[in-house]
Design a protein around this motif. Structure first.
Motif, mmCIF file in Angstrom:
data_model
loop_
_atom_site.group_PDB
_atom_site.id
_atom_site.type_symbol
_atom_site.label_atom_id
_atom_site.label_comp_id
_atom_site.label_asym_id
_atom_site.label_seq_id
_atom_site.Cartn_x
_atom_site.Cartn_y
_atom_site.Cartn_z
ATOM 1 N N VAL A 50 76.000 81.202 -93.050
ATOM 2 C CA VAL A 50 75.317 80.876 -94.299
ATOM 3 C C VAL A 50 73.846 81.215 -94.123
ATOM 4 N N CYS A 52 70.381 80.810 -95.764
ATOM 5 C CA CYS A 52 69.932 79.824 -96.735
ATOM 6 C C CYS A 52 68.415 79.848 -96.915
ATOM 7 N N HIS A 160 69.155 76.046 -101.087
ATOM 8 C CA HIS A 160 69.393 74.702 -100.574
ATOM 9 C C HIS A 160 70.158 73.852 -101.587
ATOM 10 N N LEU A 163 73.762 74.910 -101.618
ATOM 11 C CA LEU A 163 74.428 74.463 -100.393
ATOM 12 C C LEU A 163 74.803 72.989 -100.502
ATOM 13 N N ASN A 167 78.675 71.580 -100.444
ATOM 14 C CA ASN A 167 79.109 70.625 -99.422
ATOM 15 C C ASN A 167 80.108 69.613 -99.974
ATOM 16 N N CYS A 176 80.037 76.269 -90.928
ATOM 17 C CA CYS A 176 79.390 77.581 -90.869
ATOM 18 C C CYS A 176 78.114 77.501 -90.032
ATOM 19 N N LEU A 178 74.411 77.971 -89.846
ATOM 20 C CA LEU A 178 73.358 77.990 -90.859
ATOM 21 C C LEU A 178 72.122 78.724 -90.337
ATOM 22 N N GLU A 180 68.353 79.577 -91.583
ATOM 23 C CA GLU A 180 67.303 79.301 -92.561
ATOM 24 C C GLU A 180 66.243 80.400 -92.510
#
Length: 283
Positions: A50, A52, A160, A163, A167, A176, A178, A180
Motif C-alpha cells: 500500500v 499511502c 490516509h 485507508l 480497514n 499489506c 505500508l 508512506e
C-alpha cells in the motif's frame, strides 16, 4: 577500442541523466529511498503493498517512475480504481497486459497467461491507483488471489482517509506492507520551487524566490508537491511585488534622509551667521 569507450561513455551518461531526472521527479532523497524500498519488496516478497499519503503528495509519480524503469523480469498492469470495477474486469486487464507484451503470444485464460510468464521467468505487478474507489470487499478478493499466484503482485494506492475506510470493509489490507510518502520540509519546498522555476514556461522566476515566499508556500501547502504546483499561478507576481515594495521603501527612506539633510544644513547655516550687535540707546 575508442569506439567501445565512446559507447560506454554514452551508456554511462544516459544512466546518469536518467538517475538525475528520476531524483528531480521524486524531489528528495527520502522519496528515492521509498522507490528503492518498493523495488526491494517486489523483488523479495509476495506481500501486497500500500503506497499511502495525502492527495498531491506524489504517490502516482513514484509509481510512474517505477513503471518507466522497464525491468526485464517485470510487467506492469496499471488500473485506475472506480466503483464499477470488479474482479472479472481486473482479470481481463491482467491477461491483456501479459499477452500484449513483446512476445505477442496470445492466451485466452488467466492460467495460460500466468504459465506464459513462468516460462519467461517474469512477474506482473498489478498497480491499482485510487484504490479507495474500489467496491467494498474487492481488495480482500484481490489480496487472497495474489497470495495464490507466484507471478502476480499488487500495489494499492490510497490516501490516509481511504485507508481508514478500507480497514473496516477489507480487513486483509492490515497485512499489506505500508509505504508512506513523506511531505517536503521547508528547505525542500525552496529547492522544489527552484526546480520548478527553471522549467520551460514556468510562471515563477528563479530570482523572484525569496525566504518569505518559501515560508508562505510551506505554511499554505504543508509540503505537499501537488499543492505547491497548484499555487504557482498565485506566486507569479510575488517576486515583482517584493521588488516593488523594496523600491517603495527605499524611496521613502531617501525622502526622509533628504528632509533631514535639508533641515541639518538649514540649522547649520543659521547657527553660523554672526549675531548683529544691538544698537545702544543714546541719551
Amino acid at each position: 577500442m575508442a569506439d567501445n569507450d565512446t559507447v560506454k561513455y554514452h551508456e554511462k551518461k544516459s544512466l546518469i541523466d536518467q538517475q538525475s531526472r528520476v531524483f528531480h521527479s521524486l524531489i528528495t532523497q527520502e522519496r528515492t529511498q521509498k522507490l528503492e524500498l518498493v523495488i526491494h519488496l517486489l523483488s523479495n516478497s509476495n506481500q501486497a503493498l500500500v503506497v499511502c499519503g495525502p492527495s498531491g503528495i506524489g504517490k502516482s509519480t513514484l509509481l510512474s517512475i517505477l513503471q518507466e524503469r522497464k525491468l526485464d523480469s517485470w510487467l506492469y498492469c496499471p488500473i485506475l480504481g472506480n466503483t464499477g470495477l470488479n474482479f472479472e474486469k481486473i482479470q481481463e486487464r491482467i491477461i491483456s497486459a501479459i499477452t500484449d507484451n513483446k512476445s505477442r503470444q496470445k492466451s485466452r485464460s488467466l492460467s495460460g497467461a500466468f504459465g506464459l510468464l513462468e516460462s519467461q521467468h517474469k512477474k506482473i505487478v498489478l498497480v491499482i491507483d485510487e484504490a479507495g474507489y474500489l467496491p467494498p470487499g474487492l481488495i480482500n478478493t484481490i489480496i487472497s488471489y495474489v497470495q495464490e499466484q507466484l507471478v502476480l503482485q499488487v500495489i494499492f494506492v490510497l490516501t490516509h482517509d481511504d485507508l481508514s475506510i478500507k480497514n473496516s470493509s477489507d480487513s486483509a489490507i492490515d497485512d499489506c506492507h505500508l509505504i508512506e510518502i513523506p511531505p517536503l520540509s521547508e528547505k525542500q519546498c525552496g529547492e522544489f520551487l527552484q526546480y520548478l522555476a527553471i522549467k520551460p514556461r514556468s510562471p515563477i522566476a528563479f530570482n523572484g524566490i525569496s525566504d518569505a515566499m518559501i515560508e508562505t508556500v510551506y505554511l499554505e501547502t504543508h509540503g505537499i508537491p501537488g499543492r505547491i504546483i497548484g499555487n504557482l499561478p498565485k506566486l507569479k507576481n510575488t517576486g515583482k511585488n517584493n521588488n516593488s515594495l523594496w523600491v517603495l521603501i527605499a524611496g521613502v527612506l531617501g525622502l526622509i534622509i533628504l528632509a533631514l539633510c535639508i533641515q541639518w544644513f538649514s540649522s547649520s547655516e543659521y547657527n553660523s551667521k554672526p549675531l548683529q550687535a544691538t544698537p545702544s540707546n543714546t541719551q
